[in-house]
Scaffold this active site. Structure first.
Site, mmCIF file in Angstrom:
data_model
loop_
_atom_site.group_PDB
_atom_site.id
_atom_site.type_symbol
_atom_site.label_atom_id
_atom_site.label_comp_id
_atom_site.label_asym_id
_atom_site.label_seq_id
_atom_site.Cartn_x
_atom_site.Cartn_y
_atom_site.Cartn_z
ATOM 1 N N SER A 83 -25.055 31.061 -41.026
ATOM 2 C CA SER A 83 -23.787 31.826 -41.117
ATOM 3 C C SER A 83 -22.783 31.526 -40.007
ATOM 4 O O SER A 83 -21.691 32.107 -40.009
ATOM 5 C CB SER A 83 -24.030 33.349 -41.150
ATOM 6 O OG SER A 83 -24.557 33.756 -42.388
ATOM 7 N N GLY A 100 -21.081 28.808 -39.247
ATOM 8 C CA GLY A 100 -20.044 27.807 -39.490
ATOM 9 C C GLY A 100 -19.019 28.375 -40.461
ATOM 10 O O GLY A 100 -18.265 29.284 -40.117
ATOM 11 N N VAL A 101 -19.038 27.862 -41.673
ATOM 12 C CA VAL A 101 -18.103 28.279 -42.722
ATOM 13 C C VAL A 101 -18.110 29.798 -42.910
ATOM 14 O O VAL A 101 -17.061 30.406 -43.134
ATOM 15 C CB VAL A 101 -18.491 27.589 -44.060
ATOM 16 C CG1 VAL A 101 -17.650 28.109 -45.218
ATOM 17 C CG2 VAL A 101 -18.353 26.080 -43.944
ATOM 18 N N GLY A 140 -20.958 21.526 -44.287
ATOM 19 C CA GLY A 140 -21.786 21.886 -43.139
ATOM 20 C C GLY A 140 -23.206 21.354 -43.233
ATOM 21 O O GLY A 140 -23.445 20.242 -43.728
ATOM 22 N N VAL A 141 -24.144 22.156 -42.773
ATOM 23 C CA VAL A 141 -25.540 21.709 -42.737
ATOM 24 C C VAL A 141 -26.078 21.516 -44.161
ATOM 25 O O VAL A 141 -26.909 20.617 -44.409
ATOM 26 C CB VAL A 141 -26.401 22.681 -41.893
ATOM 27 C CG1 VAL A 141 -26.610 24.013 -42.548
ATOM 28 C CG2 VAL A 141 -27.724 22.043 -41.514
ATOM 29 N N ASP A 142 -25.587 22.297 -45.096
ATOM 30 C CA ASP A 142 -25.980 22.177 -46.507
ATOM 31 C C ASP A 142 -25.651 20.774 -47.026
ATOM 32 O O ASP A 142 -26.495 20.091 -47.628
ATOM 33 C CB ASP A 142 -25.226 23.265 -47.300
ATOM 34 C CG ASP A 142 -25.781 23.498 -48.695
ATOM 35 O OD1 ASP A 142 -26.826 22.919 -49.021
ATOM 36 O OD2 ASP A 142 -25.163 24.284 -49.444
HETATM 37 N N1 AR6 Z 1 -27.985 20.171 -38.071
HETATM 38 C C1 AR6 Z 1 -28.019 21.403 -37.489
HETATM 39 N N2 AR6 Z 1 -26.994 22.281 -37.563
HETATM 40 C C2 AR6 Z 1 -25.893 21.893 -38.234
HETATM 41 C C3 AR6 Z 1 -25.781 20.632 -38.873
HETATM 42 C C4 AR6 Z 1 -26.889 19.766 -38.783
HETATM 43 N N3 AR6 Z 1 -26.891 18.548 -39.352
HETATM 44 N N4 AR6 Z 1 -24.544 20.562 -39.468
HETATM 45 C C5 AR6 Z 1 -23.906 21.722 -39.195
HETATM 46 N N5 AR6 Z 1 -24.711 22.516 -38.451
HETATM 47 P P1 AR6 Z 1 -22.570 26.001 -41.910
HETATM 48 P P2 AR6 Z 1 -22.807 28.771 -42.916
HETATM 49 C C6 AR6 Z 1 -24.459 23.869 -37.904
HETATM 50 O O1 AR6 Z 1 -21.098 26.023 -42.121
HETATM 51 O O2 AR6 Z 1 -21.869 29.264 -41.884
HETATM 52 C C7 AR6 Z 1 -21.761 25.519 -46.816
HETATM 53 O O3 AR6 Z 1 -20.684 25.007 -47.534
HETATM 54 C C8 AR6 Z 1 -23.018 24.311 -37.763
HETATM 55 O O4 AR6 Z 1 -22.455 23.743 -36.574
HETATM 56 O O5 AR6 Z 1 -23.303 24.790 -42.319
HETATM 57 O O6 AR6 Z 1 -24.071 29.539 -43.185
HETATM 58 C C9 AR6 Z 1 -22.757 26.241 -47.705
HETATM 59 O O7 AR6 Z 1 -22.853 25.624 -48.978
HETATM 60 C C10 AR6 Z 1 -23.179 25.816 -37.655
HETATM 61 O O8 AR6 Z 1 -23.520 26.168 -36.304
HETATM 62 O O9 AR6 Z 1 -23.285 27.255 -42.707
HETATM 63 C C11 AR6 Z 1 -22.176 27.602 -47.796
HETATM 64 O O10 AR6 Z 1 -21.144 27.676 -48.755
HETATM 65 C C12 AR6 Z 1 -24.402 26.106 -38.540
HETATM 66 O O11 AR6 Z 1 -24.997 24.820 -38.806
HETATM 67 C C13 AR6 Z 1 -21.588 27.826 -46.432
HETATM 68 O O12 AR6 Z 1 -21.274 26.522 -45.936
HETATM 69 C C14 AR6 Z 1 -24.080 26.764 -39.884
HETATM 70 O O13 AR6 Z 1 -22.835 26.314 -40.368
HETATM 71 C C15 AR6 Z 1 -22.589 28.444 -45.483
HETATM 72 O O14 AR6 Z 1 -21.967 28.694 -44.259
#
Ligand code: AR6
Length: 175
Positions: free
Chosen positions: A118, A120-121, A33-35
């Site tokens: 929170s 996404g994943v 994801g964003v991480d």
């Molecule tokens: N820019 C902005 N938003 C984004 C981007 C980006 N480049 N990429 C994804 N998003 P998530 P979580 C959005 O899964 O749910 C990781 O593995 C995405 O569409 O990134 O907090 C971490 O290491 C969604 O709306 O984070 C943790 O293990 C939002 O960012 C876990 O996932 C968050 O999705 C954290 O899960």
């Protein structure tokens, strides 16, 4: 001076702001994801600094340099996994926003961008998460107006619409 709040579609890794927030996990050592996108865009030096931080608890935040990113700093926060809403998820998610904003202000940050932590994943229902994001941020701004700009960066349309709705609803309940 008052703080401006923006709800924008886009990729947070491209933003030229003082700090972007990362939706990390407790290890702070990267993920998907964003991480994953932030670690890829910032480069390997980010992982090296993250290794020195000793992880981070859910609802808390820690800061690093931005390295190859246009943003100067990255504030890493750990959102709650959605477990039905009965495990203090709203309180922990609100704490992610408050802790990140406090850390930003303590480091002289004037502009900051958040992803939908929170959503996404970790499976947090987007409409509920957007309301928490907006209300926790507005609550923080009642006591501190040193930030100039806060951007909620929405990666897709559903998140974007949820934030716009949450902002409207929060406006009405504020009066
Ligand atoms: N820019 C902005 N938003 C984004 C981007 C980006 N480049 N990429 C994804 N998003 P998530 P979580 C959005 O899964 O749910 C990781 O593995 C995405 O569409 O990134 O907090 C971490 O290491 C969604 O709306 O984070 C943790 O293990 C939002 O960012 C876990 O996932 C968050 O999705 C954290 O899960």
């Amino acid at each position: 001076m008052s703080t401006e709040i923006f709800i924008d579609r886009g990729d947070i890794t491209t933003l030229k702001v003082d700090a972007i927030v990362n939706a990390a996990n407790a290890s702070l050592l990267g993920g998907s994801g964003v991480d994953g996108a932030i670690h890829r865009a910032a480069g390997r030096e980010l992982l090296a600094e993250c290794r020195t931080l000793g992880g981070c608890s859910t609802g808390q935040a820690k800061m690093t340099q931005g390295y190859a990113l246009p943003a100067k700093f990255i504030i890493h926060t750990v959102g709650p996994r959605w477990r039905g809403g009965t495990h203090e998820e709203p309180k922990l998610l609100a704490s992610c926003y408050t802790s990140s904003l406090q850390l930003a202000v303590a480091n002289g940050v004037k502009s900051i961008a958040f992803p939908a932590i929170s959503c996404g994943v970790y499976g947090y229902p987007i409409e509920q998460a957007a309301r928490v994001a907006i209300s926790a941020t507005r609550e923080f701004l009642k006591c501190d107006n040193s930030l100039e700009k806060i951007i909620f960066t929405c990666f897709d349309d559903r998140v974007y619409r949820a934030y716009l709705d949450a902002e409207r609803t929060d406006d009405r309940t504020d009066r």
